[in-house]
Design a protein around this motif. Structure first.
Motif, PDB file in Angstrom:
ATOM      1  N   ARG A 174       0.914  -1.221  -0.088  1.00  3.92           N
ATOM      2  CA  ARG A 174       0.022   0.035  -0.160  1.00  3.92           C
ATOM      3  C   ARG A 174       0.846   0.935  -0.100  1.00  3.92           C
ATOM      4  NH1 ARG A 174      -4.979   0.977   4.133  1.00  3.92           N
ATOM      5  NH2 ARG A 174      -6.237   2.437   3.045  1.00  3.92           N
ATOM      6  N   PRO A 175       0.416   2.351  -0.733  1.00  2.00           N
ATOM      7  CA  PRO A 175       1.208   3.304  -0.927  1.00  2.00           C
ATOM      8  C   PRO A 175       1.427   4.172   0.679  1.00  2.00           C
ATOM      9  CG  PRO A 175       0.123   3.283  -2.635  1.00  2.00           C
ATOM     10  CD  PRO A 175      -0.372   2.116  -1.658  1.00  2.00           C
ATOM     11  N   ALA A 176       2.269   4.777   0.805  1.00  2.00           N
ATOM     12  CA  ALA A 176       2.326   5.829   1.890  1.00  2.00           C
ATOM     13  C   ALA A 176       1.338   6.704   1.994  1.00  2.00           C
ATOM     14  CB  ALA A 176       3.486   6.321   2.267  1.00  2.00           C
ATOM     15  N   PRO A 177       0.442   6.799   3.167  1.00  2.00           N
ATOM     16  CA  PRO A 177      -0.534   7.678   3.341  1.00  2.00           C
ATOM     17  C   PRO A 177      -0.269   9.285   2.566  1.00  2.00           C
ATOM     18  CG  PRO A 177      -0.391   6.783   5.221  1.00  2.00           C
ATOM     19  CD  PRO A 177       0.895   6.374   4.465  1.00  2.00           C
ATOM     20  N   ARG A 178      -1.167   9.726   1.949  1.00  2.00           N
ATOM     21  CA  ARG A 178      -0.997  11.071   1.244  1.00  2.00           C
ATOM     22  C   ARG A 178      -1.257  12.480   2.403  1.00  2.00           C
ATOM     23  NH1 ARG A 178      -3.987   8.511  -2.229  1.00  2.00           N
ATOM     24  NH2 ARG A 178      -5.890   9.360  -1.276  1.00  2.00           N
ATOM     25  N   ALA A 214      -7.192  17.312  14.817  1.00  2.00           N
ATOM     26  CA  ALA A 214      -5.915  17.828  15.215  1.00  2.00           C
ATOM     27  C   ALA A 214      -4.801  16.638  14.983  1.00  2.00           C
ATOM     28  CB  ALA A 214      -5.617  18.612  16.201  1.00  2.00           C
ATOM     29  N   ALA A 215      -5.349  15.449  15.763  1.00  2.00           N
ATOM     30  CA  ALA A 215      -4.426  14.453  15.391  1.00  2.00           C
ATOM     31  C   ALA A 215      -3.900  13.898  13.992  1.00  2.00           C
ATOM     32  CB  ALA A 215      -4.844  13.213  16.307  1.00  2.00           C
ATOM     33  N   PHE A 216      -4.657  14.421  13.204  1.00  2.00           N
ATOM     34  CA  PHE A 216      -4.739  13.983  11.777  1.00  2.00           C
ATOM     35  C   PHE A 216      -3.791  14.978  10.892  1.00  2.00           C
ATOM     36  CE2 PHE A 216      -8.147  11.586  13.803  1.00  2.00           C
ATOM     37  CZ  PHE A 216      -7.668  10.352  13.661  1.00  2.00           C
ATOM     38  N   ALA A 217      -3.603  16.130  11.490  1.00  8.47           N
ATOM     39  CA  ALA A 217      -3.095  17.098  10.666  1.00  8.47           C
ATOM     40  C   ALA A 217      -1.375  16.450  10.293  1.00  8.47           C
ATOM     41  CB  ALA A 217      -2.850  18.281  11.755  1.00  8.47           C
ATOM     42  N   PRO A 218      -0.890  17.088   9.267  1.00  6.88           N
ATOM     43  CA  PRO A 218       0.445  16.730   8.830  1.00  6.88           C
ATOM     44  C   PRO A 218       1.417  16.740   9.984  1.00  6.88           C
ATOM     45  CG  PRO A 218      -0.705  17.970   7.185  1.00  6.88           C
ATOM     46  CD  PRO A 218      -1.362  17.976   8.306  1.00  6.88           C
ATOM     47  N   ARG A 219       2.430  16.070  10.216  1.00  5.16           N
ATOM     48  CA  ARG A 219       3.472  16.176  11.198  1.00  5.16           C
ATOM     49  C   ARG A 219       4.411  17.039  10.736  1.00  5.16           C
ATOM     50  NH1 ARG A 219       6.907  11.038  13.214  1.00  5.16           N
ATOM     51  NH2 ARG A 219       7.856  11.217  11.324  1.00  5.16           N
ATOM     52  N   THR A 220       4.977  18.039  11.693  1.00  5.37           N
ATOM     53  CA  THR A 220       6.072  18.901  11.237  1.00  5.37           C
ATOM     54  C   THR A 220       7.338  18.614  11.931  1.00  5.37           C
ATOM     55  OG1 THR A 220       5.287  20.377  13.172  1.00  5.37           O
ATOM     56  CG2 THR A 220       4.427  20.802  10.965  1.00  5.37           C
ATOM     57  N   LEU A 221       7.348  17.719  12.699  1.00  4.77           N
ATOM     58  CA  LEU A 221       8.630  17.543  13.804  1.00  4.77           C
ATOM     59  C   LEU A 221       9.007  15.996  13.706  1.00  4.77           C
ATOM     60  CD1 LEU A 221       8.675  19.857  16.633  1.00  4.77           C
ATOM     61  CD2 LEU A 221       9.972  20.040  14.643  1.00  4.77           C
ATOM     62  N   GLY A 255      -4.875   6.072   4.083  1.00  3.26           N
ATOM     63  CA  GLY A 255      -4.147   5.425   4.932  1.00  3.26           C
ATOM     64  C   GLY A 255      -4.777   4.553   6.152  1.00  3.26           C
ATOM     65  N   ALA A 256      -4.405   3.905   6.978  1.00  7.31           N
ATOM     66  CA  ALA A 256      -5.227   3.407   7.971  1.00  7.31           C
ATOM     67  C   ALA A 256      -5.214   4.057   9.270  1.00  7.31           C
ATOM     68  CB  ALA A 256      -4.725   1.842   8.196  1.00  7.31           C
ATOM     69  N   VAL A 257      -6.088   4.126   9.936  1.00  6.42           N
ATOM     70  CA  VAL A 257      -6.407   4.445  11.315  1.00  6.42           C
ATOM     71  C   VAL A 257      -6.285   3.371  12.277  1.00  6.42           C
ATOM     72  CG1 VAL A 257      -7.201   5.934  12.985  1.00  6.42           C
ATOM     73  CG2 VAL A 257      -7.204   6.911  10.818  1.00  6.42           C
ATOM     74  N   TRP A 258      -5.383   3.083  13.193  1.00  2.07           N
ATOM     75  CA  TRP A 258      -5.538   2.280  14.276  1.00  2.07           C
ATOM     76  C   TRP A 258      -6.346   2.823  15.470  1.00  2.07           C
ATOM     77  CZ3 TRP A 258      -2.204  -2.519  14.960  1.00  2.07           C
ATOM     78  CH2 TRP A 258      -2.062  -3.138  13.783  1.00  2.07           C
ATOM     79  N   PRO A 409       1.328   1.827  11.185  1.00  2.00           N
ATOM     80  CA  PRO A 409       0.294   2.948  11.145  1.00  2.00           C
ATOM     81  C   PRO A 409       1.009   4.143  11.427  1.00  2.00           C
ATOM     82  CG  PRO A 409      -0.089   1.452  12.963  1.00  2.00           C
ATOM     83  CD  PRO A 409       0.811   0.856  12.373  1.00  2.00           C
ATOM     84  N   THR A 410       0.476   5.155  11.009  1.00  2.00           N
ATOM     85  CA  THR A 410       0.990   6.559  11.248  1.00  2.00           C
ATOM     86  C   THR A 410       0.056   7.359  12.035  1.00  2.00           C
ATOM     87  OG1 THR A 410       0.024   7.458   9.358  1.00  2.00           O
ATOM     88  CG2 THR A 410       2.359   6.672   9.004  1.00  2.00           C
TER      89      THR A 410
END
Length: 907
Positions: A174-178, A214-221, A255-258, A409-410
């Protein structure tokens, strides 16, 4: 003609035993009998009954057997559940509920007739039944003769289990989540879809959903996820609140959410909620997958072994019924799935655990059923799913040891997040005990002495390698030789006799001697003993060095073999067919984490006679039950287990939501952050809080009983009985000690039964906890006694739970581990936080929906006023005598009964 068959098939009597009496129905006559007469009847004549294990316990006749209607139901309707009570049986047969216990025995006869009529109708589970019945007939299953004339032989060969099960197929990675962002409006629109058209908007739920996104926003660090801590009071609707952004992100990002919960029961509840996201069942099966540890799933290879003669007697009957279930099961989950929880308990200790892979012996692709394996199917399905429903323990194991590194999962949602600390504590702990070492020895050496079964040693599993690769074969031989130093069968007896054999058993003997010397007290009740691993005795220091040398001699060839196996796989010699490759792949997977375990044992042994590591708490323990020793060893836990949790789970993730109704219970936000690992991250966690919409002040009250003496079991039992009688049942009784629970149950069960108030109890009734809760939920007159598992994981809305009674203030047990954390956590303030959290969780069982009402009773005059803030603001709190409390409970319930659901409490 049909009537004649029915009469000849059911010429046996029916037997019913409850705490209020014992009845037998035979030839149209029902009579009450004594316990002795019932036992004689059951011993001489097969009887029709409901739940033989429970009836046998009530009769004091553990070997009771007969024609159990639960077994018949499991054969006729595999993968379907029924509440294992007369009321539940009435529901599935369409019969009227018997009026009282005296009418249950003739009702059982009528229910048997109704169930035996099933094969004559539109029976959707017909496929495979005739084949299974032939095997059950050979095993002399009690129901085989009456069923034999009713289950017709099929005109063509049946699709039986191993041909009926579908095969999973490989899919491309599976491709990495967009990278996507979700506008708040889109999240709220999704929430509106899930709550349903016309549903009244709930401002708290909308705020929670917006915050959760907010937990699904793009990570910055790097190594610092977007962590949202959200405390949402009961009734907010937090499940749909986080399913809205989770499902929206999964669709948009691909992507998948666990979604992780604490218990398997909560996993089941969450799985039901996802039907709102995917109403179409076929789509839901593709988009939602439940994941648990391997030990929860049926192993088809173990089942095949059992069906081919590996099991005998009653265990063989269980195997046949499990095979019937497996052919219809949605996922093969034996613990909390669609296998009725009461089925294994009917067979006591006869084989249910042997049908799962509890020993890590899976050969993966070498198994003839690999393409149909439930575990592999779930793993592959979760790689393509949108929502994966897991539990905290599995999430941590998968992150630390899982093979699915490419599909990690991410995004996580941790529901019941206040339990993350406890789950991490168990997961990352180390135990060098006799039970653990003998299990490792059996995995390496295989059967010894009189051992039976499919188990094979490491050398047998890798025989191809030993004959082909000299280095690998030598490493296997070295591992097998080194395993001889581990504890062996009979080790407990040898330690008791003062004759340990081998370096590890000598170490355990030294542990046992020092623990008894320091921990046993006069008048000890025979329960577990433990002492700090500090100032070790000369005997323990002397025994540690040979044990460490033996473990070092074991781990070195294990590491070498793992590396050699990887090389052999890479070279792919001509002789290596698929089964051989499978054995090697399985060995690599198992060797890895076992080598890590032995390395952790070595680190623990290095502590003996050396400096303490401030990151860990180490102690010695002798585990006992009612005076009987069952394990001995050394233990190590992280002082702060959220540190390894943060390293293995949180830091690799891009975002995580941790939510609970009691996330800050017992403390403040700083405490909550420390309990979930947020303090180990670079990026600070976001916080969100929304209070429960329930009017606790009008619908609930807390009664503190002041005249029940602590430790006085007769007084305690009388208090429980009087309160349950006053409430008319519907009571959840919570205990901090199993011993007191059993003592109270023994004193009050018969008394309550005579009043028509059934009493069920965890650790007493031979029924799994999930089924006990189902029974309790199904009968508003029933009551249930239990311990921690019921305090934290019960969802029983409505009149079935209207009173919660706790035996006393739930102080933490004064263990070595607790003492260390107490010292680090602020002393008595640490204890207070734990008690507040436990009280909040227990009170939370009482009010589960808007129209619930009830009372919370604490049987403790010593309840400190400083802990009363554990309860919701505004809830009336009264200190009163038992007489006054019983009168208050009766008054409240009689008022509620008169004016119906949603009644406020009387002033």
């Amino acid at each position: 003609m049909r009537t004649c068959i029915l009469v000849s098939a059911l010429h046996y009597p029916a037997l019913h035993a409850s705490h209020s009496g014992i009845w037998v129905s035979e030839r149209g006559v029902t009579r009450e009998v004594s316990r002795g007469e019932a036992i004689r009847l059951a011993a001489d004549t097969p009887v029709i009954l409901l739940n033989a294990a429970l009836v046998g316990q009530r009769l004091g006749y553990a070997d009771l057997s007969g024609l159990d209607l639960l077994e018949l139901f499991a054969f006729l309707h595999p993968a379907r559940f029924m509440v294992p009570t007369p009321k539940g049986l009435a529901a599935v047969t369409g019969l009227d509920m018997p009026a009282d216990d005296a009418h249950v025995a003739p009702f059982l006869l009528a229910a048997a007739e109704r169930l035996l009529d099933v094969p004559a109708g539109d029976w959707r589970e017909r496929d495979g039944a005739w084949t299974a019945l032939q095997s059950l007939t050979r095993l002399r299953w009690a129901w085989a003769p009456p069923l034999g004339s009713r289950v017709a032989k099929p005109s063509s060969q049946e699709r039986w289990l191993f041909t009926r099960l579908p095969e999973w197929s490989e899919a491309p990675p599976r491709p990495a989540p967009r990278t996507v962002t979700m506008p708040e409006g889109a999240v709220l629109d999704r929430l509106e879809e899930l709550t349903g058209e016309g549903a009244e908007p709930r401002a708290g739920q909308q705020r929670f959903a917006a915050a959760a996104s907010a937990a699904f926003a793009p990570r910055t660090l790097r190594d610092s996820p977007n962590l949202m801590l959200a405390e949402a009071g009961t009734g907010i609707g937090k499940t749909l609140g986080y399913l809205a952004p989770a499902s929206l992100w999964a669709e948009a990002a691909g992507g998948a959410v666990w979604i992780s919960t604490y218990t398997k029961a909560l996993q089941r509840q969450l799985g039901a909620e996802t039907r709102r996201v995917y109403p179409d069942e076929a789509v839901r099966r593709e988009r939602v997958v439940t994941r648990k540890g391997r030990e929860n799933y049926l192993c088809l290879l173990n089942l095949e072994d059992a069906l081919q003669g590996g099991f005998a007697g009653r265990a063989a009957v269980l195997a046949q019924l499990v095979a019937r279930w497996a052919a219809y099961s949605a996922d093969g989950d034996m613990v909390g799935g669609d296998l009725p929880g009461w089925l294994p308990t009917l067979f006591r200790r006869n084989g249910s655990t042997a049908l799962t892979d509890r020993r890590g012996e899976c050969v993966y692709a070498g198994c003839p059923h690999y393409r149909k394996c439930f575990i592999e199917r779930a793993a592959r399905a979760s790689a393509e799913a949108d929502l994966v429903i897991a539990n905290h323990a599995f999430v941590m194991v998968n992150a630390a040891r899982g093979r699915e590194t490419a599909t990690r999962p991410t995004r996580y949602v941790f529901d019941e997040g206040h339990h993350l600390f406890d789950a991490a504590d168990a997961m990352f702990g180390v135990a060098l005990t006799g039970a653990e070492t003998i299990e490792l020895r059996r995995w390496i050496v295989g059967p010894e002495g009189t051992s039976r079964g499919r188990r094979r040693g490491l050398q047998a599993r890798l025989s191809d390698l030993a004959s082909y690769d000299e280095q690998g074969g030598a490493a296997v031989a070295d591992i097998v030789a080194a395993a001889g130093a581990l504890a062996a069968d009979g080790w407990l007896g040898r330690l008791g006799e003062g004759a340990p054999f081998g370096p590890v058993e000598k170490l355990l003997a030294a542990v046992r001697g020092l623990t008894y010397a320091r921990a046993e007290q006069p008048g000890d009740a025979g329960y577990a003993l433990e002492t700090e691993l500090a100032e070790p005795s000369p005997e323990l220091i002397e025994a540690a060095a040979p044990a460490a040398a033996a473990l070092d001699a074991l781990v070195r060839p294990m590491v070498a073999l793992g590396k050699r196996l990887e090389t052999v796989l890479a070279d792919a010699p001509d002789w290596m067919d698929a089964p051989a490759r499978a054995r090697i792949e399985g060995a690599i997977a198992s060797l890895g984490w076992r080598a890590e375990t032995v390395a952790a044992w070595l680190a623990l042994l290095s502590r003996i006679g050396g400096p303490a590591d401030p990151a860990f708490v180490d102690w010695l323990a002798v585990d006992r039950a009612e005076g009987r020793e069952y394990d001995i060893g050394l233990h190590r836990r992280w002082l702060d287990p959220t540190k390894p949790f943060a390293e293995t789970v949180l830091k690799p993730a891009h975002g995580a939501l941790v939510t609970s109704a009691t996330l800050t219970a017992g403390g403040d936000w700083a405490t909550a952050e420390a309990r979930v690992g947020a303090t180990h991250l670079l990026r600070p966690a976001d916080r969100f809080e929304v209070a429960s919409p329930f009017d606790y002040a009008s619908h609930a009250e807390v009664l503190i009983v002041t005249d029940v003496k602590r430790g006085d079991v007769p007084q305690l039992a009388n208090a429980y009985a009087r309160l349950i009688e006053a409430a008319g049942g519907g009571t959840l009784g919570l205990f901090t000690a199993i011993r007191r629970l059993r003592a109270v149950h023994a004193r009050v069960a018969d008394r309550l039964a005579r009043e028509g108030l059934p009493l069920h109890a965890q650790h007493v009734d031979p029924i799994d906890t999930g089924t006990l809760v189902d029974i309790f939920r199904d009968d508003p007159h029933a009551s249930l006694l239990g311990t921690d598992a019921l305090r934290d994981g019960v969802d029983v809305p409505g009149d079935s739970l209207r009173l919660v009674v706790m035996e006393g203030v739930p102080w933490p047990k004064p263990t070595v581990l607790h003492a260390a954390r107490r010292l680090a956590g602020g002393g008595s303030a640490y204890d207070d936080r734990i008690v507040r959290a436990r009280l909040a969780q227990a009170f939370g069982r009482l009010i589960r929906r808007q129209d619930d009402a009830g009372a919370f009773v604490l049987l403790s005059a010593a309840m400190p006023s400083r802990l009363l803030d554990a309860f919701p603001p505004g809830v009336p709190i009264r200190r009163l005598t038992l007489d006054e409390a019983a009168a208050r409970v009766a008054e409240r319930l009689s008022t509620r009964a008169r004016i119906g659901h949603g009644a406020h409490l009387p002033a």
